[in-house]
Design an enzyme around this catalytic site. Sequence first.
Site, PDB file in Angstrom:
ATOM      1  N   LYS A   1      21.670 -12.638  -8.579  1.00 20.14           N
ATOM      2  CA  LYS A   1      22.575 -11.883  -7.710  1.00 20.14           C
ATOM      3  C   LYS A   1      23.793 -12.725  -7.304  1.00 20.14           C
ATOM      4  O   LYS A   1      24.901 -12.206  -7.206  1.00 20.14           O
ATOM      5  CB  LYS A   1      21.815 -11.388  -6.489  1.00 20.14           C
ATOM      6  CG  LYS A   1      20.798 -10.306  -6.891  1.00 20.14           C
ATOM      7  CD  LYS A   1      19.668 -10.184  -5.903  1.00 20.14           C
ATOM      8  CE  LYS A   1      18.704  -9.077  -6.330  1.00 20.14           C
ATOM      9  NZ  LYS A   1      17.478  -9.086  -5.503  1.00 20.14           N
TER      10      LYS A   1
ATOM     11  N   ILE B   1      22.764  -1.894  -0.299  1.00 22.15           N
ATOM     12  CA  ILE B   1      24.022  -2.303   0.343  1.00 22.15           C
ATOM     13  C   ILE B   1      25.158  -2.152  -0.650  1.00 22.15           C
ATOM     14  O   ILE B   1      25.107  -2.740  -1.719  1.00 22.15           O
ATOM     15  CB  ILE B   1      23.969  -3.780   0.819  1.00 22.15           C
ATOM     16  CG1 ILE B   1      22.717  -4.045   1.664  1.00 22.15           C
ATOM     17  CG2 ILE B   1      25.224  -4.124   1.610  1.00 22.15           C
ATOM     18  CD1 ILE B   1      22.588  -5.507   2.110  1.00 22.15           C
TER      19      ILE B   1
ATOM     20  N   GLU C   1       6.113  -8.991  -7.120  1.00 24.39           N
ATOM     21  CA  GLU C   1       5.419  -8.691  -8.367  1.00 24.39           C
ATOM     22  C   GLU C   1       4.108  -9.487  -8.424  1.00 24.39           C
ATOM     23  O   GLU C   1       3.933 -10.449  -7.678  1.00 24.39           O
ATOM     24  CB  GLU C   1       6.283  -9.125  -9.561  1.00 24.39           C
ATOM     25  CG  GLU C   1       7.699  -8.643  -9.545  1.00 24.39           C
ATOM     26  CD  GLU C   1       7.816  -7.198  -9.990  1.00 24.39           C
ATOM     27  OE1 GLU C   1       6.970  -6.764 -10.801  1.00 24.39           O
ATOM     28  OE2 GLU C   1       8.722  -6.494  -9.512  1.00 24.39           O
TER      29      GLU C   1
END
Lengths: 418, 418
Positions: free
Chosen positions: B207, B138, B192
């Site tokens: 973020k 995005i 992970e």
Amino acid sequence: MKEQLRVGILGLGVVGSGSVKVLAEQQAKIKEQTGVEVSIVKALIRPGEDKEAFAKEFQLTLTTELSEIVEDPSLDAVIELIGKIHPAKEFITAALENGKHVVTANKDLMAQHGVELVEIAKANNVSLFYEASVAGGIPILRTLTANYLADEITNIRGIVNGTTNYMLTKMLEDGTSYEEALAQAQELGFAESDPTNDVDGIDAAYKMVILTQFAYGMDVALIDLEIQGIRGLSDQDVAQAQAFGYEIKLIGESVKTAGTVNVSVGPVLVPQTHALASIKNEYNGVFINSTGIGQSMFYGPGAGSLPTATSVISDLVAIAKNERLGISAPQFNEYRRPQALTPDEQVIASYYLAVTGIGQEDLQTILQNETVTAKEVVDTNGRIVVLTAPINRLQLAAVEEAVANKGTLERRMRVMEA
Amino acid sequence: MKEQLRVGILGLGVVGSGSVKVLAEQQAKIKEQTGVEVSIVKALIRPGEDKEAFAKEFQLTLTTELSEIVEDPSLDAVIELIGKIHPAKEFITAALENGKHVVTANKDLMAQHGVELVEIAKANNVSLFYEASVAGGIPILRTLTANYLADEITNIRGIVNGTTNYMLTKMLEDGTSYEEALAQAQELGFAESDPTNDVDGIDAAYKMVILTQFAYGMDVALIDLEIQGIRGLSDQDVAQAQAFGYEIKLIGESVKTAGTVNVSVGPVLVPQTHALASIKNEYNGVFINSTGIGQSMFYGPGAGSLPTATSVISDLVAIAKNERLGISAPQFNEYRRPQALTPDEQVIASYYLAVTGIGQEDLQTILQNETVTAKEVVDTNGRIVVLTAPINRLQLAAVEEAVANKGTLERRMRVMEA
């Protein structure tokens, strides 16, 4: 390095006065981040219009003479918010030819005469920006040029008309009839007193012309598009689509296939689980398929004074940055490809067909003759609804003709794949 | 005017090799539109890594020595895709100090050391771009700088971790347990082998630090955030939230109040009708409230080789355009404001509280003591769930303490207003 950008504005309606207000509020922030003081200093109004108080509040000089704006050597840019083709086209041309950058929200004009106006801008070494012309508050055009250059778009689908999306939401959620929904949209000020451009898909078509230019670099004209509206859409079709697992949305679609494009606007059955089905009321959404990013969507208000004004001022900010950096005026979209339209036999889609005046057996025969498979058939008191498997436009045309010979095709809509 | 941009790449994992491929595919289009031939010509790999065939196919020189890239005078830019803090930070620093522009997807690093690295970039008159660090495919960071400068963001909310959104979607839609959902996410390669950063909200917090910088110009550190994850979320809470009309999503939220910001990450009850509730599986979405545009949302893949690679190459294109125009290297985000955090008593929200080991009457007394109104109370075999009216953080802390003295607070989640 310019440190001032003086701007004239053509039209002080809701978006025009909104633009003056948004700029006044954000002027300090814009100056801080771009180093340029952007100010709207002069406005063209209609003779007899009373804007004195507003002009005083925002320190605007008012005029009723176009030349006092486009020939004013102290102005660097002009915002056009008159709308429609004439005299907006002549006004923009005059501004560009006088060496002013131009910002406009005029989708009708840019869709129909954009190519010509961009050439005039280039010839005069000024920029012509029109972010607000598509999906009002959604910064979709600048995003396409800035962020999809390293990508390849294969399909761009939009809910780009707020009026009809509002109507369809009311019809679906509240069981409102088409006529009531239209009346409500008019009451709320979404729909014009003459709603033709909205309900017949023309407004959406203008926006798809511009989006196609930005997505694929291809100029298409309105005549190259297949355009259907939602005029007279029946409650029955809304309910039947819902029973099949779909919502009806007015979708503009621009699809690239092997270097060719097909652009259409029409009511489409959107799967209830698709992101476009979540765009409600007067909101707009643009959904992009591309080879790199994959699926992305941009959502926001498609119209309204403040969102549209914010897009207009964003364009001014882009001009201010370029002036500050001393960049020779860039055009909004530098992507150019020769036009190539997808031939009818390669335009493939599934369809929803609602038919009356014809028996189920006869209808099945017609479909078989054109090798069209029906995935669903529902017969409600002689009104037959069919969902077809994917077919091409030639097959569709043959079915439509055969149906018209024996009965009536009441509604035809594309079906979007899940 | 530069007509070539020669690039070195650090790391040829999935995003690294994806970036080489995306650039190879889009090179002609990029050259046509920017006038610059962008090419990745050299790659740093680990000793013993076998990338010969790949290097041959894409005409890359391979090296295991950092200096052969950062000290190569023929290179203009470096892409860093090693990830984590060390040695990525040292590598980026070396590249910047050698006058190379840098593109990175490294959210951990930019969230924790971004301020310092941007200063090094400035001092060396090169650009440091990191679009891919937030919400992979995005283009949210460039959109914030380019299109929200003329607007004022008041609230930015994001589903910015694909792993947890995938897990929550499975738990909600398929009734999958937390453990099964995590195992599925790991099988599909979203999570992970050590999923701590995802499920404990750390990845989302990185973020939100970067988004806060872009939205408000304010630097915040991880320690300034309230961070909760979804570890061990029970099926009961997912079902109870649904019964109340909500979906549980891991939401990062950065809210501006009177010039101060509050940033948090945690499981949030999102109204089923809110656009963020429509973000499913591994997709990301960023929802913005602003005074001009109003409500807007950007939706797309949050990770994955091709989407992330496309964002990396978009950054290279931006660098190429600037070089072509001869612009002195701009920084990604020029917006700067001093940090000001919202005091606890002004951070207002409604909460979902799940409590055990305490009777309903005692719980009501605790709530009354802190003047907290319960809008809903559900008692299921002694596990009591309360939905509160809006309260501040001090009230919440007092309730939490009082509950802990008598029983157990099993889950606390914010409730998003409809």
